[in-house]
Design a protein around this motif. Structure first.
Motif, mmCIF file in Angstrom:
data_model
loop_
_atom_site.group_PDB
_atom_site.id
_atom_site.type_symbol
_atom_site.label_atom_id
_atom_site.label_comp_id
_atom_site.label_asym_id
_atom_site.label_seq_id
_atom_site.Cartn_x
_atom_site.Cartn_y
_atom_site.Cartn_z
ATOM 1 N N ASP A 31 49.891 37.268 54.028
ATOM 2 C CA ASP A 31 49.336 38.612 53.900
ATOM 3 C C ASP A 31 48.806 38.848 52.491
ATOM 4 N N ALA A 32 49.511 38.338 51.480
ATOM 5 C CA ALA A 32 49.087 38.512 50.092
ATOM 6 C C ALA A 32 47.770 37.794 49.827
ATOM 7 N N ILE A 33 47.611 36.597 50.390
ATOM 8 C CA ILE A 33 46.368 35.849 50.207
ATOM 9 C C ILE A 33 45.201 36.598 50.852
ATOM 10 N N GLY A 34 45.396 37.014 52.100
ATOM 11 C CA GLY A 34 44.351 37.776 52.778
ATOM 12 C C GLY A 34 44.032 39.067 52.051
ATOM 13 N N LEU A 35 45.056 39.711 51.529
ATOM 14 C CA LEU A 35 44.885 40.965 50.792
ATOM 15 C C LEU A 35 43.974 40.764 49.586
ATOM 16 N N ALA A 36 44.283 39.749 48.777
ATOM 17 C CA ALA A 36 43.504 39.489 47.568
ATOM 18 C C ALA A 36 42.048 39.166 47.895
ATOM 19 N N VAL A 37 41.844 38.333 48.915
ATOM 20 C CA VAL A 37 40.490 37.939 49.304
ATOM 21 C C VAL A 37 39.682 39.144 49.759
ATOM 22 N N PHE A 38 40.268 39.971 50.606
ATOM 23 C CA PHE A 38 39.520 41.086 51.177
ATOM 24 C C PHE A 38 39.271 42.206 50.174
ATOM 25 N N VAL A 39 40.172 42.386 49.207
ATOM 26 C CA VAL A 39 39.908 43.372 48.151
ATOM 27 C C VAL A 39 38.667 42.961 47.362
ATOM 28 N N GLY A 40 38.613 41.678 46.998
ATOM 29 C CA GLY A 40 37.447 41.184 46.258
ATOM 30 C C GLY A 40 36.159 41.322 47.046
ATOM 31 N N ILE A 41 36.202 40.971 48.326
ATOM 32 C CA ILE A 41 35.017 41.079 49.172
ATOM 33 C C ILE A 41 34.603 42.538 49.339
ATOM 34 N N VAL A 99 36.032 45.371 38.803
ATOM 35 C CA VAL A 99 34.965 46.299 38.410
ATOM 36 C C VAL A 99 34.763 46.296 36.892
ATOM 37 N N THR A 100 35.853 46.279 36.135
ATOM 38 C CA THR A 100 35.757 46.275 34.675
ATOM 39 C C THR A 100 35.061 45.017 34.162
ATOM 40 N N ALA A 101 35.453 43.876 34.737
ATOM 41 C CA ALA A 101 34.850 42.610 34.308
ATOM 42 C C ALA A 101 33.348 42.589 34.590
ATOM 43 N N TYR A 102 32.948 43.206 35.687
ATOM 44 C CA TYR A 102 31.533 43.181 36.071
ATOM 45 C C TYR A 102 30.708 44.233 35.352
ATOM 46 N N THR A 103 31.194 45.463 35.315
ATOM 47 C CA THR A 103 30.372 46.565 34.798
ATOM 48 C C THR A 103 30.476 46.761 33.285
ATOM 49 N N ILE A 104 31.616 46.434 32.707
ATOM 50 C CA ILE A 104 31.821 46.691 31.271
ATOM 51 C C ILE A 104 31.708 45.410 30.443
ATOM 52 N N ILE A 105 32.429 44.374 30.876
ATOM 53 C CA ILE A 105 32.407 43.118 30.112
ATOM 54 C C ILE A 105 31.116 42.350 30.363
ATOM 55 N N GLY A 106 30.553 42.508 31.565
ATOM 56 C CA GLY A 106 29.294 41.853 31.874
ATOM 57 C C GLY A 106 29.423 40.481 32.501
ATOM 58 N N ILE A 107 30.592 40.176 33.036
ATOM 59 C CA ILE A 107 30.792 38.905 33.731
ATOM 60 C C ILE A 107 30.040 38.949 35.061
ATOM 61 N N GLY A 108 29.566 37.796 35.520
ATOM 62 C CA GLY A 108 28.870 37.732 36.800
ATOM 63 C C GLY A 108 29.736 38.249 37.935
ATOM 64 N N LEU A 109 29.099 38.755 38.984
ATOM 65 C CA LEU A 109 29.832 39.417 40.061
ATOM 66 C C LEU A 109 30.834 38.486 40.738
ATOM 67 N N HIS A 110 30.449 37.246 41.005
ATOM 68 C CA HIS A 110 31.363 36.329 41.687
ATOM 69 C C HIS A 110 32.547 35.945 40.808
ATOM 70 N N LYS A 111 32.288 35.731 39.510
ATOM 71 C CA LYS A 111 33.395 35.428 38.594
ATOM 72 C C LYS A 111 34.317 36.630 38.444
ATOM 73 N N ALA A 112 33.719 37.816 38.403
ATOM 74 C CA ALA A 112 34.522 39.035 38.324
ATOM 75 C C ALA A 112 35.390 39.173 39.571
ATOM 76 N N MET A 113 34.827 38.812 40.729
ATOM 77 C CA MET A 113 35.588 38.869 41.973
ATOM 78 C C MET A 113 36.778 37.923 41.925
ATOM 79 N N MET A 114 36.580 36.716 41.399
ATOM 80 C CA MET A 114 37.673 35.750 41.309
ATOM 81 C C MET A 114 38.783 36.261 40.394
ATOM 82 N N LEU A 115 38.401 36.909 39.285
ATOM 83 C CA LEU A 115 39.399 37.491 38.384
ATOM 84 C C LEU A 115 40.197 38.586 39.087
#
Length: 204
Positions: A94-104, A162-178
């Motif tokens: 459940d934790a794995i699915g949770l993390a994946v779906f939050v990012g998606i 969201v912070t990694a993508y919008t403020i730090i400027g990391i790419g969306l996919h890398k931000a999702m992995m974080l």
């Protein structure tokens, strides 16, 4: 491609978690299938409806529902073997699915033009929606309403994403992995150390 692969992974993992719970409740094969599919697709369905996407994703592209159904059928066959499943298996899956779906969910919201706050909300909904529907159908108190560190992990993971993508400027996919790593780390830590939130009590 990365999002697609993670989506398939999350769908399969959540389907297995639904099958395990259905097996513990001694449901018939149809009940197992329903619970597994609802767990897999519930969060994304609610997200699409909230964003006003028209037909939900598994209607326009049946890949997810096919993966969910095949995973459920395969799990029914495999998990019927006479061996005791470890107690940690369901919460970890459940934790794995949770993390994946939050990012998606956060990514889908950004792709739809939503702002940071709505994107976090859509990530949380995508993550917890399927498990919430699963628990309601199984007559259990949804995980999100217990003292488990569950929705909190989703919110923190979504904020990191969201912070990694919008403020730090990391790419969306890398931000999702974080964000996914943060959600999964918090949830697994809470499971391992039995961490819970304080209860809210009115009166003595």
């Amino acid at each position: 491609m990365l999002v697609y692969v993670l989506d398939i992974l999350g769908t399969a993992v959540f389907a297995v978690s639904g099958v395990i719970l259905a097996g513990k409740l001694k449901m018939d094969p149809f009940g197992v299938l329903v619970l597994g599919v609802v767990t897999s697709l519930g969060g994304g369905t609610i997200r699409n409806m909230a964003l006003g996407h028209g037909p939900v994703f598994w209607i326009t592209d049946p890949t997810d529902i096919v993966v969910a159904m095949i995973t459920c059928i395969a799990s029914i066959v495999v998990l019927r073997q006479p061996r005791r499943l470890p107690s940690w298996l369901l919460p970890v899956l459940d934790a794995i699915g949770l993390a994946v779906f939050v990012g998606i969910g956060v990514n889908k919201a950004f792709a739809d033009g939503a702002g940071p706050l709505i994107s976090i909300c859509m990530g949380v909904i995508t993550g917890v929606g399927g498990g919430m529907n699963r628990d309601i159908l199984a007559h259990e108190i949804p995980m999100i309403l217990r003292t488990e560190i569950y929705a909190t992990a989703c919110i923190i993971g979504g904020v990191v994403h969201v912070t990694a993508y919008t403020i730090i400027g990391i790419g969306l996919h890398k931000a999702m992995m974080l964000g996914m790593f943060m959600t999964l780390s918090i949830r697994l830590t809470a499971i391992h150390w039995h961490l819970k939130l304080k209860t809210f009590i009115i009166g003595s």
